[in-house]
Write an enzyme that holds these catalytic residues in place. Sequence first.
Site, mmCIF file in Angstrom:
data_model
loop_
_atom_site.group_PDB
_atom_site.id
_atom_site.type_symbol
_atom_site.label_atom_id
_atom_site.label_comp_id
_atom_site.label_asym_id
_atom_site.label_seq_id
_atom_site.Cartn_x
_atom_site.Cartn_y
_atom_site.Cartn_z
ATOM 1 N N ASP A 1 0.878 -1.187 0.087
ATOM 2 C CA ASP A 1 0.387 -0.148 -0.186
ATOM 3 C C ASP A 1 0.852 1.304 -0.452
ATOM 4 O O ASP A 1 0.854 1.763 -1.005
ATOM 5 C CB ASP A 1 -1.125 0.288 1.193
ATOM 6 C CG ASP A 1 -1.904 -1.164 1.114
ATOM 7 O OD1 ASP A 1 -2.399 -1.194 -0.182
ATOM 8 O OD2 ASP A 1 -2.502 -1.237 2.114
ATOM 9 N N ASP B 1 -8.024 4.205 11.871
ATOM 10 C CA ASP B 1 -6.799 4.922 11.714
ATOM 11 C C ASP B 1 -6.617 6.626 11.295
ATOM 12 O O ASP B 1 -5.972 7.001 11.585
ATOM 13 C CB ASP B 1 -5.988 3.833 11.012
ATOM 14 C CG ASP B 1 -5.479 2.256 12.333
ATOM 15 O OD1 ASP B 1 -5.586 2.982 13.426
ATOM 16 O OD2 ASP B 1 -4.956 1.219 11.184
ATOM 17 N N SER C 1 -5.371 -9.412 7.698
ATOM 18 C CA SER C 1 -4.744 -7.772 7.499
ATOM 19 C C SER C 1 -3.713 -7.550 9.522
ATOM 20 O O SER C 1 -5.028 -7.605 10.189
ATOM 21 C CB SER C 1 -5.616 -6.768 7.560
ATOM 22 O OG SER C 1 -5.667 -5.516 7.872
HETATM 23 N N1 ARG Z 1 -9.216 -2.508 15.519
HETATM 24 C C1 ARG Z 1 -8.114 -1.982 16.361
HETATM 25 C C2 ARG Z 1 -7.998 -0.280 16.324
HETATM 26 O O1 ARG Z 1 -9.113 0.087 15.477
HETATM 27 C C3 ARG Z 1 -7.051 -2.684 15.058
HETATM 28 C C4 ARG Z 1 -6.848 -1.558 14.085
HETATM 29 C C5 ARG Z 1 -5.711 -2.564 13.481
HETATM 30 N N2 ARG Z 1 -5.576 -1.408 11.705
HETATM 31 C C6 ARG Z 1 -5.363 -2.100 10.605
HETATM 32 N N3 ARG Z 1 -4.650 -1.579 9.727
HETATM 33 N N4 ARG Z 1 -5.174 -2.688 10.909
HETATM 34 O O2 ARG Z 1 -7.312 -0.031 16.581
#
Ligand code: ARG
Length: 410
Positions: free
Chosen positions: A16, A124, A175
């Site tokens: 990515d 994120d 992921s």
């Molecule tokens: N669900 C968790 C959170 O929102 C983990 C997210 C993991 N992020 C990722 N880009 N795989 O903090």
Amino acid sequence: MLEGKKVVLAYSGGLDTSVCLKWFEQQGATPYALYLDLGQGEPKVDVKEKAIKIGAADAFVRDARAEFVEEYVAPAIKANALYGGRYPLFTALGRPLIAKKLVEAAREVGAELIAHGSTGKGNDQVRFDVTTASIAPDLTVVAPVRDWNMSRPEEMAYAEEHGIPVSTTKKSPYSVDENLWGRSIEAGPLEDPDHEPTPDVYALTKEPEEAPNEPRYVEIGFEEGLPVSLDGREMPLLDLIVGLNAVAGEHGVGRVDMIEDRLVGIKSREIYEAPAAMTIIQAHQELETMTLTKDVLRFKAQVEQRYAELAYDGLWFTPLTAALDAFIHETQKAVTGAVRLKLYKGSSTVAGRTAPKALYSKDLATYDPNSTFDESAAAGFIALWGLPARQWAGLHGEGAGRSPAIPKLG
Ligand code: ARG
């Protein structure tokens, strides 16, 4: 809008963000790459070399582990920060630090843009964007992956076309995001909430069935709310976390399988493994029950929940989080002592706790006749405590405040 602009991208070395780098270059921007070590393990490739080869004007590789532990993980420990009561927030705590480091790098190279590779479905993106708004409102955040809508095969084709090396090993269906406070696994077969995670999901924790047959006792020593020693050996918090990840992970401890409410409204199925985080918070909570008053414990529980939500929701650098930090910090002065945990085939149970300033007093609690607790004082206390209940019953009849409201069953 990107033509001629400098942009600093949070770079992982993966597909990515590699495609992002190239894409920026093609838009006529000057991209810089920033790779941060948050304890996620060694990168599979030389990220600096790869970024420059793809077209970065420069690439920075920085170790942010100490800062992550001191300024993000440590307050989260004091706060027993668990979102939904279960997720130790490692990703949520890492994002504001990455954003802060992007801002620092942007200042160094004179960039007015920063960028990340988050999609439009997750938390994120919110954390990156809102943190930047909080600490550098003059900067603009770009999220190409969110905006360009390329599918995975399209990204692969784009990479091939532009000579970006794509790993030839079979792509994992999951992921994954990881730092020293934990590891998350999502997607693929895990999207079925009724599908039990298979062993290939996990990297930090052993299958409980395969964990040692002998339990392992581990003692975590705390000073003013923070872990300072492991099995009696004093060490920096960073080393303690790394050590405990190994010890507790070996015994299959620290797994979480949960349905989580994302900030963007989606319910998602998340698998976490966080051996150190789960055992440290468990031990910390236990020590608090020994050393804090009933009132502080009850009030702090409410603060903790709100604190976890603020961290989750990307509001780390906001006034409410700062104010709650001050409250939490104040409560930790007495939280000194040690907690012994028994790790055994996926479970961690408290085996013992000691504290120099424990409020627990055996002299008061004992059923022994020579207890220092004055039982004769109890009768008078109860008479006054029950006064409102007695008065109500006198006016409304016995139990009148309650039973008529309870519908008969059946
Ligand atoms: N669900 C968790 C959170 O929102 C983990 C997210 C993991 N992020 C990722 N880009 N795989 O903090």
